[in-house]
Design a protein around this motif. Structure first.
Motif, PDB file in Angstrom:
ATOM      1  N   TRP A  13       1.783  10.244   5.905  1.00  0.00           N
ATOM      2  CA  TRP A  13       0.421  10.742   5.689  1.00  0.00           C
ATOM      3  C   TRP A  13       0.338  12.248   5.881  1.00  0.00           C
ATOM      4  CZ3 TRP A  13      -2.237   8.357   2.570  1.00  0.00           C
ATOM      5  CH2 TRP A  13      -2.435   6.989   2.590  1.00  0.00           C
ATOM      6  N   SER A  24      -5.466  -3.471  -6.055  1.00  0.00           N
ATOM      7  CA  SER A  24      -5.694  -3.716  -4.632  1.00  0.00           C
ATOM      8  C   SER A  24      -4.620  -4.628  -4.061  1.00  0.00           C
ATOM      9  CB  SER A  24      -7.074  -4.355  -4.413  1.00  0.00           C
ATOM     10  OG  SER A  24      -8.088  -3.585  -5.040  1.00  0.00           O
ATOM     11  N   ASN A  33      -9.657   2.632  -9.508  1.00  0.00           N
ATOM     12  CA  ASN A  33      -9.458   2.931  -8.094  1.00  0.00           C
ATOM     13  C   ASN A  33     -10.658   3.672  -7.519  1.00  0.00           C
ATOM     14  OD1 ASN A  33      -6.697   2.262  -6.762  1.00  0.00           O
ATOM     15  ND2 ASN A  33      -6.166   2.840  -8.867  1.00  0.00           N
ATOM     16  N   ALA A  74      -6.046   2.915   5.980  1.00  0.00           N
ATOM     17  CA  ALA A  74      -4.908   2.785   5.076  1.00  0.00           C
ATOM     18  C   ALA A  74      -5.354   2.334   3.687  1.00  0.00           C
ATOM     19  CB  ALA A  74      -3.890   1.809   5.653  1.00  0.00           C
ATOM     20  N   ARG A  75      -6.255   1.376   3.627  1.00  0.00           N
ATOM     21  CA  ARG A  75      -6.745   0.912   2.318  1.00  0.00           C
ATOM     22  C   ARG A  75      -7.546   2.002   1.625  1.00  0.00           C
ATOM     23  NH1 ARG A  75      -9.993  -4.488   2.710  1.00  0.00           N
ATOM     24  NH2 ARG A  75      -9.867  -4.344   0.434  1.00  0.00           N
ATOM     25  N   LEU A 109       0.832  -1.190   0.000  1.00  0.00           N
ATOM     26  CA  LEU A 109       0.000   0.000   0.000  1.00  0.00           C
ATOM     27  C   LEU A 109       0.873   1.249   0.000  1.00  0.00           C
ATOM     28  CD1 LEU A 109      -2.659  -1.094   2.637  1.00  0.00           C
ATOM     29  CD2 LEU A 109      -2.954  -1.025   0.156  1.00  0.00           C
ATOM     30  N   ILE A 110       0.311   2.372  -0.416  1.00  0.00           N
ATOM     31  CA  ILE A 110       1.082   3.616  -0.422  1.00  0.00           C
ATOM     32  C   ILE A 110       1.666   3.868   0.955  1.00  0.00           C
ATOM     33  CG2 ILE A 110       0.872   6.120  -0.614  1.00  0.00           C
ATOM     34  CD1 ILE A 110      -1.176   5.635  -2.846  1.00  0.00           C
ATOM     35  N   THR A 111       0.866   3.715   1.990  1.00  0.00           N
ATOM     36  CA  THR A 111       1.339   3.730   3.370  1.00  0.00           C
ATOM     37  C   THR A 111       0.584   2.629   4.102  1.00  0.00           C
ATOM     38  OG1 THR A 111       1.792   6.102   3.339  1.00  0.00           O
ATOM     39  CG2 THR A 111       1.552   5.080   5.476  1.00  0.00           C
ATOM     40  N   GLN A 145       5.095   5.976   8.974  1.00  0.00           N
ATOM     41  CA  GLN A 145       3.817   6.013   8.263  1.00  0.00           C
ATOM     42  C   GLN A 145       3.041   7.280   8.627  1.00  0.00           C
ATOM     43  OE1 GLN A 145       5.086   3.005   9.561  1.00  0.00           O
ATOM     44  NE2 GLN A 145       5.635   2.605   7.441  1.00  0.00           N
ATOM     45  N   HIS A 182      -5.195   4.614   0.322  1.00  0.00           N
ATOM     46  CA  HIS A 182      -4.410   4.122  -0.815  1.00  0.00           C
ATOM     47  C   HIS A 182      -5.173   4.345  -2.121  1.00  0.00           C
ATOM     48  CE1 HIS A 182      -1.779   1.383  -3.125  1.00  0.00           C
ATOM     49  NE2 HIS A 182      -2.904   0.966  -3.682  1.00  0.00           N
ATOM     50  N   HIS A 183      -6.445   3.978  -2.127  1.00  0.00           N
ATOM     51  CA  HIS A 183      -7.247   4.131  -3.349  1.00  0.00           C
ATOM     52  C   HIS A 183      -7.624   5.587  -3.591  1.00  0.00           C
ATOM     53  CE1 HIS A 183      -7.486  -0.140  -4.186  1.00  0.00           C
ATOM     54  NE2 HIS A 183      -7.741  -0.345  -2.905  1.00  0.00           N
TER      55      HIS A 183
END
Length: 780
Positions: free
Chosen positions: A361, A248, A308, A323-324, A63-65, A357, A327-328
């Protein structure tokens, strides 16, 4: 997929599990490039032992973070219980760490805990693995960690973890590419030339599998070509499922895929039957991460944003984890969702100890700071500065803190402004500008006394006390520490009380009031009781500093040894660094030189700022200088080059002592006098008795006339007075064999002088031995 040429690796895992069954837990680290077969190896192993062991599995996602404690969230979904409750609470990482160990302690059957793709782990997961690794030998568990070495940057936190995994409880398994013989066996039923297949794929099992599945005799040149070629025969509906899962990392839950595709079971089944996707544990994911990346990389920017967006909208409906969702949102270019949700996700990461992390953000939010209201922007900047300081990124932290101050001034909020100024002052001090830090803290007090909240004012009082202590102005620190502790107790803020008692205690001890040790002990116990890792580490560090100032090295070392792992578990990098440097000093003084070097050398090797690292240069430099090693002189000179930037004897005491001792050994009386004059301008005899006494003692040994410090510990007092027998006895009480040996030699009497030579010989103090022989027999 076959596991050809992996018998030895499987045997290593079985041997590790056998040691667990025999009562010795262990960790196995499986390393290898993407597609080399790490996941396949672990699956084959766990499939063969499920009847005899309890298997728990979690994975870190790209994930991005990533979310805090990411793989443990996977495991908690299966086991629930105390681990699930601790993770759900979200604000007590210590409880999570304890729950993880409790889970690993379950018996009687061995536990096999698999954590995959640790190169993508969050900071809290690294904390958990460090915590677990220090206890694994006593747990009935085999922990298997997989990672990709080629995904690690030079400063990747996994490298620090791997450096700590050594000894019989730890096993390293590196998967190599398949040989040409193995490739030929796999390609036996195809028309592909096995020699060409081996050359093009480099023996990577995933590449081989994809080429053979594509039936492309010509062997496409890249894995992306191979994967996309396999998508062409599929229906558009099946390709739609694949693209949804491709954006994903970690896959999508069955219910989400069903919702996104209108419950198109045929399309989902087609993608799985074709070997691209697989379903397990209620989730649909790619068979291999490389394939997912290949499909994602083939999308146009517009396609990626659209897909996305679809996933994001569905995740928002089911209240997915932050977080998910974020990410999207980032991938979909939805700035509004990012700005609305990222600050809270950052705070949750910070509460869990995932400070990298959290900072990431905050950075993404601040890329769009125009979307924030002024008060929100000021708060985000302040919290960002705090995270940067925790990560030891001090210059960036200073800039963020200054920007927060400016923004709070525009808002006109006294409490926010006062807190921001305190954070700015903290960074100013650590960057070497103590005068600016003092001015900033006094300003914060004035602002908060005029109109701020009591808790912020108590923090400001305590910060001003701390600043005076850092500048070695103990008398000035006392009233501010008293004010802070009284106010913190009144408003029932044990965290602020711990901080205030910490610096009040140091100020008392270093101004001659021994009751300060009680305040310091209360500061440690209060922070421990409320689970405040940072204040616990600070208080333990300062208690040890105070004990060392009174030459109570045995107690100080015990204090640090009991606390330093907690600082490491919480990833308090700056505090852990300081504590390990101080621990190195104590071990040096107690004659435990090998242990001292083991603590200090890693600190010196990873030093990025000579000013902040001056104490470790002084301690290790002094040790190696005594051994007669040129590296010791280099470290002392490196420390001397940055002395005088501010007025912190706490920072320069180690360098002063090392440099003066070196000059004494060289019989350079003028240099001893020059150095003593330089460093005594930033100290007084009532403060750190260890450093003040050391410089006075060595100046006396060099033949200079010096005033006896008041007060003066017996070991220094008798040495300065020339009473070598009493001095040697006092050093024995302290526990310092090196100084005891020097007094024996200065006395020049048998058998004590011979004993002194023996002590120096055992310590390996080659340079001091040379001085000793010259002193005892000037003709040599």
């Amino acid at each position: 997929m076959s596991v050809l040429e992996r018998d030895e690796s499987l045997k290593q895992l079985r041997d590790a599990l056998s040691s667990v069954a025999a009562g010795a837990g262990s960790i196995a680290v499986v390393a290898g490039e993407a597609g080399i077969g790490k996941t396949q190896l672990v699956r084959v192993f766990t499939d063969t032992i499920r009847d005899d062991a309890r298997v728990l599995s979690g994975a870190c996602d790209d994930l991005i973070t990533p979310p805090a404690f990411g793989p443990w969230l996977d495991i908690a979904r299966d086991v629930g219980g105390a681990l699930g409750e601790a993770l759900d609470s979200g604000d007590n990482p210590s409880a999570v760490l304890r729950a993880i160990v409790d889970e690993a302690a379950q018996g009687p059957a061995p536990n096999v805990i698999v954590i995959e793709d640790v190169h993508w782990a969050d900071d809290a997961t690294f904390d958990s693995l460090r915590y677990l690794s220090r206890r694994i030998a006593d747990l009935p568990s085999l922990v298997i960690i997989t990672y990709r070495p080629d995904d690690l940057s030079a400063d990747h936190p996994l490298l620090g973890l791997l450096g700590q995994l050594h000894g019989p409880a730890f096993h390293r398994i590196t998967l190599e590419p398949l040989t040409e013989q193995a490739v030929a066996e796999l390609a036996a039923d195809s028309d592909v030339d096995p020699a060409e297949l081996h050359r093009v794929t480099g023996g990577n099992p995933f590449f081989i599998r994809e080429v053979l599945a594509s039936n492309d005799v010509g062997v496409p040149p890249t894995v992306r070509d191979v994967v996309l070629a396999r998508l062409r025969p599929l229906t558009s509906e099946a390709r739609d499922v694949i693209t949804l899962v491709a954006v994903s990392p970690g896959g999508l839950e069955d219910a989400l895929v069903a919702g996104l595709t209108g419950n198109d079971v045929d399309a989902i089944s087609e993608a799985e039957a074709h070997g691209i996707l697989e379903g397990s544990e209620g989730r649909i994911r790619f068979h291999n991460e490389l394939a997912r990346r290949a499909v994602e990389a083939a999308m146009t920017n517009a396609q990626g944003r659209d897909i996305n967006r679809r996933v994001l909208d569905t995740l928002r409906e089911v209240d997915a984890d932050g977080a998910r969702l974020l990410h999207h949102a980032v991938a979909a270019g939805d700035v509004d969702v990012l700005v609305a949700n990222a600050p809270e996700e950052a705070r949750q990461c910070s509460a869990a100890g995932a400070h990298r992390q959290a900072a990431a953000w905050y950075e993404k939010v601040l890329d769009h700071e125009e979307k924030l209201q002024p008060a929100e922007r000021a708060q985000v900047l302040h919290e960002y500065a705090v995270e940067l300081h925790r990560l030891n990124r001090l210059e960036e932290a200073g800039r963020a803190a200054a920007a927060s101050v400016t923004t709070w001034e525009e808002v006109g909020d006294a409490t926010g402004l006062g807190r921001a100024i305190i954070e700015l002052a903290r960074n100013q001090h650590f960057l070497g500008d103590s005068e600016a830090a003092h001015e900033s803290t006094e300003r914060a007090v004035a602002v908060l006394e005029e109109g701020g909240q009591d808790e912020a004012l108590a923090s400001a009082y305590s910060s001003l006390a701390a600043l005076h202590v850092w500048r070695h102005r103990m008398i000035e620190a006392l009233p501010w520490g008293e004010k802070a502790s009284r106010l913190a107790a009144t408003i029932d803020r044990p965290d602020i009380l711990s901080h205030a008692l910490n610096y009040l205690g140091v100020a008392k001890v270093l101004s001659g009031d021994e009751s300060g040790f009680d305040d310091l002990a209360d500061a440690v116990s209060t922070a421990d009781r409320i689970g405040h890792a940072e204040f616990h580490a600070r208080a333990a560090n300062n208690l040890a500093t105070a004990l060392f100032s009174r030459l109570r090295y045995v107690e100080g070392v015990a204090t640090l040894e009991a606390a330093v792992d907690k600082a490491a578990d919480a990833e308090l990098l700056s505090l852990e660094y300081n504590m390990r440097a101080l621990l190195g000093q104590g071990l040096l003084m107690l004659g435990r030189w090998d242990e001292a070097e083991a603590e200090l050398r890693p600190l010196v090797e990873r030093a990025t700022d000579d000013l902040l690292s001056a104490p470790s240069f002084g301690y290790l430099g002094r040790l190696l200088m005594r051994k007669g090693l040129a590296e010791g002189d280099e470290l002392i000179d490196r420390g001397l080059a940055v002395t005088g930037v501010d007025d912190s004897l706490l920072r320069y005491g180690a360098i002063a002592a090392a440099a003066i001792e070196r000059a004494w050994l060289a019989a350079d009386v003028d240099e001893v006098g020059r150095l003593r004059s330089k460093f005594m301008t930033i100290a007084n005899a009532a403060d750190s008795l260890d450093w003040v006494g050391t410089t006075a003692l060595y100046a006396t040994r060099a033949g200079l006339q010096v005033a006896i410090p008041d007060p003066c510990p017996p070991s220094f007092l008798y040495g300065i007075q020339g009473d070598w027998e009493q001095a040697a006895a006092a050093w024995a009480d302290v526990g310092d064999p090196y100084e005891r040996a020097i007094e024996f030699i200065l006395g020049g009497q048998e058998p004590q002088a011979r004993e002194g030579l023996q002590i120096l010989q055992e310590l390996g103090a080659a340079r001091t031995l040379k001085w000793a022989h010259g002193h005892l027999d000037p003709a040599d």
